[in-house]
Scaffold this motif. Structure first.
Motif, PDB file in Angstrom:
ATOM      1  N   ILE A 125       0.908  -1.150  -0.015  1.00 31.98           N
ATOM      2  CA  ILE A 125       0.074  -0.115  -0.274  1.00 31.98           C
ATOM      3  C   ILE A 125       0.911   1.095   0.020  1.00 31.98           C
ATOM      4  CG2 ILE A 125      -2.113   1.130   1.332  1.00 31.98           C
ATOM      5  CD1 ILE A 125      -2.560  -1.331   2.422  1.00 31.98           C
ATOM      6  N   VAL A 126       0.500   1.945  -0.933  1.00 33.37           N
ATOM      7  CA  VAL A 126       1.674   3.191  -1.168  1.00 33.37           C
ATOM      8  C   VAL A 126       0.658   4.470  -0.930  1.00 33.37           C
ATOM      9  CG1 VAL A 126       2.968   4.507  -2.529  1.00 33.37           C
ATOM     10  CG2 VAL A 126       2.939   2.225  -2.626  1.00 33.37           C
ATOM     11  N   GLN A 127       0.763   5.405   0.090  1.00 38.43           N
ATOM     12  CA  GLN A 127      -0.066   6.664   0.169  1.00 38.43           C
ATOM     13  C   GLN A 127       0.871   7.714  -0.175  1.00 38.43           C
ATOM     14  OE1 GLN A 127      -0.653   5.530   4.518  1.00 38.43           O
ATOM     15  NE2 GLN A 127      -2.632   6.774   4.223  1.00 38.43           N
ATOM     16  N   PHE A 128       0.774   8.356  -1.202  1.00 36.67           N
ATOM     17  CA  PHE A 128       1.669   9.561  -1.664  1.00 36.67           C
ATOM     18  C   PHE A 128       1.034  10.819  -0.719  1.00 36.67           C
ATOM     19  CE2 PHE A 128       1.856   6.643  -5.033  1.00 36.67           C
ATOM     20  CZ  PHE A 128       3.248   6.864  -5.280  1.00 36.67           C
ATOM     21  N   VAL A 129       1.778  11.566  -0.347  1.00 37.66           N
ATOM     22  CA  VAL A 129       1.487  12.747   0.168  1.00 37.66           C
ATOM     23  C   VAL A 129       2.350  14.016  -0.301  1.00 37.66           C
ATOM     24  CG1 VAL A 129       1.863  13.836   2.584  1.00 37.66           C
ATOM     25  CG2 VAL A 129       1.566  11.478   2.403  1.00 37.66           C
ATOM     26  N   ASP A 130       1.625  15.178  -0.398  1.00 43.23           N
ATOM     27  CA  ASP A 130       2.413  16.453  -0.939  1.00 43.23           C
ATOM     28  C   ASP A 130       2.527  17.235   0.352  1.00 43.23           C
ATOM     29  OD1 ASP A 130       3.139  18.910  -2.023  1.00 43.23           O
ATOM     30  OD2 ASP A 130       1.646  18.999  -3.503  1.00 43.23           O
ATOM     31  N   HIS A 131       3.681  17.552   0.674  1.00 40.56           N
ATOM     32  CA  HIS A 131       3.927  18.081   2.093  1.00 40.56           C
ATOM     33  C   HIS A 131       4.922  19.249   1.690  1.00 40.56           C
ATOM     34  CE1 HIS A 131       4.613  19.494   6.116  1.00 40.56           C
ATOM     35  NE2 HIS A 131       6.189  19.034   5.986  1.00 40.56           N
ATOM     36  N   GLN A 132       4.254  20.708   1.516  1.00 41.43           N
ATOM     37  CA  GLN A 132       4.737  21.772   1.399  1.00 41.43           C
ATOM     38  C   GLN A 132       5.531  21.549   0.022  1.00 41.43           C
ATOM     39  OE1 GLN A 132       7.036  22.779   4.875  1.00 41.43           O
ATOM     40  NE2 GLN A 132       4.983  23.146   6.187  1.00 41.43           N
ATOM     41  N   GLY A 133       5.071  21.038  -0.983  1.00 41.12           N
ATOM     42  CA  GLY A 133       5.734  20.882  -2.260  1.00 41.12           C
ATOM     43  C   GLY A 133       6.686  19.796  -2.418  1.00 41.12           C
ATOM     44  N   ALA A 137       6.052   9.408   0.479  1.00 42.92           N
ATOM     45  CA  ALA A 137       5.124   8.275   0.302  1.00 42.92           C
ATOM     46  C   ALA A 137       5.330   7.410   1.736  1.00 42.92           C
ATOM     47  CB  ALA A 137       5.654   7.382  -0.927  1.00 42.92           C
ATOM     48  N   VAL A 138       4.108   7.094   2.187  1.00 45.93           N
ATOM     49  CA  VAL A 138       4.130   6.252   3.119  1.00 45.93           C
ATOM     50  C   VAL A 138       3.866   4.862   2.613  1.00 45.93           C
ATOM     51  CG1 VAL A 138       2.790   5.257   5.397  1.00 45.93           C
ATOM     52  CG2 VAL A 138       3.136   7.831   4.945  1.00 45.93           C
ATOM     53  N   VAL A 139       4.692   4.070   2.876  1.00 47.32           N
ATOM     54  CA  VAL A 139       4.596   2.694   2.350  1.00 47.32           C
ATOM     55  C   VAL A 139       4.503   1.538   3.387  1.00 47.32           C
ATOM     56  CG1 VAL A 139       6.085   0.788   0.875  1.00 47.32           C
ATOM     57  CG2 VAL A 139       6.419   3.268   0.625  1.00 47.32           C
ATOM     58  N   ARG A 140       3.585   0.670   3.142  1.00 44.24           N
ATOM     59  CA  ARG A 140       3.000  -0.358   3.991  1.00 44.24           C
ATOM     60  C   ARG A 140       3.220  -1.627   3.234  1.00 44.24           C
ATOM     61  NH1 ARG A 140      -0.014   1.314   8.452  1.00 44.24           N
ATOM     62  NH2 ARG A 140      -0.727   3.418   8.471  1.00 44.24           N
ATOM     63  N   VAL A 145       6.250  -0.358   7.951  1.00 48.70           N
ATOM     64  CA  VAL A 145       5.691   1.132   7.513  1.00 48.70           C
ATOM     65  C   VAL A 145       6.778   1.940   7.494  1.00 48.70           C
ATOM     66  CG1 VAL A 145       4.081   2.932   7.880  1.00 48.70           C
ATOM     67  CG2 VAL A 145       3.220   0.465   8.738  1.00 48.70           C
ATOM     68  N   ARG A 146       6.918   2.634   6.168  1.00 45.51           N
ATOM     69  CA  ARG A 146       8.146   3.400   5.882  1.00 45.51           C
ATOM     70  C   ARG A 146       7.637   4.749   5.340  1.00 45.51           C
ATOM     71  NH1 ARG A 146      10.542   1.282   1.762  1.00 45.51           N
ATOM     72  NH2 ARG A 146       9.131  -0.375   1.280  1.00 45.51           N
ATOM     73  N   LEU A 147       8.488   5.844   5.829  1.00 40.95           N
ATOM     74  CA  LEU A 147       8.228   7.283   5.105  1.00 40.95           C
ATOM     75  C   LEU A 147       9.374   7.516   4.146  1.00 40.95           C
ATOM     76  CD1 LEU A 147       6.533   9.880   5.096  1.00 40.95           C
ATOM     77  CD2 LEU A 147       7.938  10.771   6.923  1.00 40.95           C
ATOM     78  N   VAL A 148       9.079   7.648   2.931  1.00 41.65           N
ATOM     79  CA  VAL A 148      10.062   7.715   1.861  1.00 41.65           C
ATOM     80  C   VAL A 148       9.924   9.157   1.390  1.00 41.65           C
ATOM     81  CG1 VAL A 148      11.159   6.860  -0.336  1.00 41.65           C
ATOM     82  CG2 VAL A 148       9.872   5.509   1.316  1.00 41.65           C
ATOM     83  N   ASP A 149      11.019   9.920   1.170  1.00 39.57           N
ATOM     84  CA  ASP A 149      11.258  11.180   0.490  1.00 39.57           C
ATOM     85  C   ASP A 149      11.306  10.963  -1.082  1.00 39.57           C
ATOM     86  OD1 ASP A 149      11.718  13.857  -0.484  1.00 39.57           O
ATOM     87  OD2 ASP A 149      12.592  14.410   1.399  1.00 39.57           O
ATOM     88  N   LEU A 150      10.482  11.334  -1.731  1.00 39.33           N
ATOM     89  CA  LEU A 150      10.522  11.300  -3.199  1.00 39.33           C
ATOM     90  C   LEU A 150      11.045  12.377  -4.048  1.00 39.33           C
ATOM     91  CD1 LEU A 150       7.214   9.477  -3.639  1.00 39.33           C
ATOM     92  CD2 LEU A 150       9.330   8.477  -3.433  1.00 39.33           C
ATOM     93  N   GLY A 151      11.449  13.700  -3.366  1.00 38.48           N
ATOM     94  CA  GLY A 151      12.013  15.069  -4.045  1.00 38.48           C
ATOM     95  C   GLY A 151      10.602  15.886  -4.267  1.00 38.48           C
ATOM     96  N   ALA A 152      11.141  16.943  -5.181  1.00 41.21           N
ATOM     97  CA  ALA A 152      10.079  18.038  -5.482  1.00 41.21           C
ATOM     98  C   ALA A 152       8.944  17.425  -6.094  1.00 41.21           C
ATOM     99  CB  ALA A 152      10.696  19.229  -6.099  1.00 41.21           C
ATOM    100  N   MET A 153       7.757  17.680  -5.603  1.00 36.26           N
ATOM    101  CA  MET A 153       6.506  17.364  -6.387  1.00 36.26           C
ATOM    102  C   MET A 153       6.398  18.086  -7.740  1.00 36.26           C
ATOM    103  SD  MET A 153       3.573  15.528  -6.131  1.00 36.26           S
ATOM    104  CE  MET A 153       3.231  15.057  -4.461  1.00 36.26           C
TER     105      MET A 153
END
Length: 450
Positions: A125-133, A137-140, A145-153
């Motif tokens: 399960i991949v929850q994508f999040v836009d946090h201040q640009g 991704a919160v990955v289950r 459960v992991r929080l992954v930084d994917l760079g600039a939106m």
């Protein structure tokens, strides 16, 4: 408790305040590097916005206006739409309320239990999040459960737009344009896949995607990671989980509908009806809005092949064209029961207006909110013949007992393997929205009760 409103504008304004609260919670989670907290606050907000959230009970004036709209000219239609907007603004709040606190998932809700269906436990399960640009991704996956930084939106957003433009060009008749478009599609899809899924290191198996903001427009099957996987797109994780224990329908009754002005719709419905002789079939003048909606309530699977129009200026008037005029989101609001599976073979039926609140409003999301477990629909415009071939393949796999997501994946792979630009465009445009896994068809089709 969040009270629903009678006006779309008032609903959106209320959601903006809810978004600010959720953003504050996400910020705390990001600063702490706490994936659970980010997921909680993101889902707390999403579970609220995935509902239409405003009154769907039509007044007598609105019902009369909709009837006039179906028989009106373009000029008259604009006046009627304006009148219905004014009805909405004057309408009062309904008594219906939504509990945001009970909608958010907890670790216990996601953790495997003896009653958890196998597809829930085995799904990444991949929850994508836009946090201040910043894209997160919160990955289950695999019990973690992991929080992954994917760079600039913004970088991801650019690729989303380029992919959509390339798919649009695939639907032209010029071979030179099609070949350039295919090269662009492959390049941008690979780049977006690398950005969104490369860092996630997902296990093999099905995937649930919960998008955010600009990512609601991603043509997910164009991405190499998802091309041969069963996947579904969910408006909210808690919504996806809530249907896990829903029992299958007692019957397998099916409805096929062909709208007007679409050359291949009648042929598509005839081919599909041949697979299920007991199915209800509405074509020609029989495919009216009233007939479709009333039969829609009595079947477990509904397939509508029609012209689709997405209205980004006023999504309540996004529509499917039927024999007597448009079936709008207002009309969907009169439905009291929805099929387990709804297939919308209509251009852009899965597209919608993405609001600042992170909610999406369009035909597919409206049908999901009515209670359907799965909706199969395209995010882009598709060529008539290619859509017909893909939909026939989908139903052949469903009839053999495949789950919805597996059936669409198999049909899309066959379309991609042809190399035909129109088939490729259709294959990457269609996706499963909602649950996706349970088998939706078998060798049996029950007659539709009158």
């Amino acid at each position: 408790m969040i009270e629903t409103t009678g006006s779309l504008e008032a609903w959106l304004e209320a959601l903006r305040y809810a978004r600010r609260l959720a953003d504050a919670g996400v910020a705390v989670g990001v600063e702490a590097g706490d994936a659970h907290l980010v997921s909680h606050w993101t889902e707390l907000h999403r579970a609220t916005t995935c509902s239409l959230g405003y009154a769907r009970r039509l007044t007598d004036n609105q019902r009369e206006a909709l009837a006039q709209l179906r028989a009106s000219s373009a000029v008259e239609a604009a006046l009627i739409e304006q009148a219905m907007r004014e009805f909405d603004l004057r309408s009062t709040a309904t008594a219906t309320t939504t509990s945001a606190t009970t909608a958010a998932p907890t670790d216990a809700a996601v953790a495997p239990t003896p009653s958890t269906p196998p597809h829930v436990e085995s799904s990444a399960i991949v929850q994508f999040v836009d946090h201040q640009g910043q894209a997160l991704a919160v990955v289950r996956d695999r019990g973690e459960v992991r929080l992954v930084d994917l760079g600039a939106m913004s970088e991801a957003r650019n690729h989303v737009q380029f992919i959509a433009a390339s798919v649009q060009r695939l639907n032209t008749a010029d071979p030179a344009i099609q070949q350039r478009a295919l090269a662009s599609l492959l390049r941008d899809a690979a780049a977006l896949d690398s950005r969104l899924f490369g860092p996630l290191e997902l296990s093999d198996g099905p995937v649930v995607v919960v998008p955010t903001g600009a990512l609601h427009g991603v043509l997910w099957r164009a991405l190499p990671t998802l091309q041969d996987r069963a996947f579904s797109v969910a408006p909210a994780l808690s919504w996806w989980l809530a249907a896990a224990d829903d029992p299958p329908p007692a019957n397998r009754s099916i409805l096929f509908v062909a709208g007007p002005g679409l050359p291949g719709a009648d042929e598509e419905v005839a081919r599909l009806a041949a697979l299920h002789p007991d199915a209800a079939v509405l074509t020609g003048s029989d495919a009216s809005v009233e007939a479709v909606l009333r039969t829609f309530e009595r079947v477990s699977i509904a397939h509508i092949a029609a012209h689709g129009i997405t209205r980004h200026d006023n999504p309540m008037f996004s529509q499917l064209r039927l024999a007597d005029g448009p079936l709008t989101l207002y009309d969907w609001g009169t439905v009291t029961r929805a099929p387990e599976l709804v297939v919308l073979a209509a251009c852009e039926a899965a597209a919608g207006r993405v609001f600042e609140s992170d909610g999406v409003l369009g035909t597919a999301t409206a049908v999901l909110e009515l209670g359907s477990r799965s909706v199969v629909a395209p995010l882009a415009k598709v060529a008539d013949g290619a859509a017909r071939r893909l939909m026939i393949g989908l139903h052949e796999h469903l009839r053999a007992g495949s789950g919805v997501a597996d059936a669409l994946t198999a049909a899309a792979r066959a379309a991609l393997d042809t190399g035909d630009p129109h088939d490729v465009a259709a294959a990457v445009s269609f996706a499963v929205f909602g649950r996706g896994w349970p088998a939706a068809g078998d060798e049996r089709c029950d007659p539709v009760e009158p």
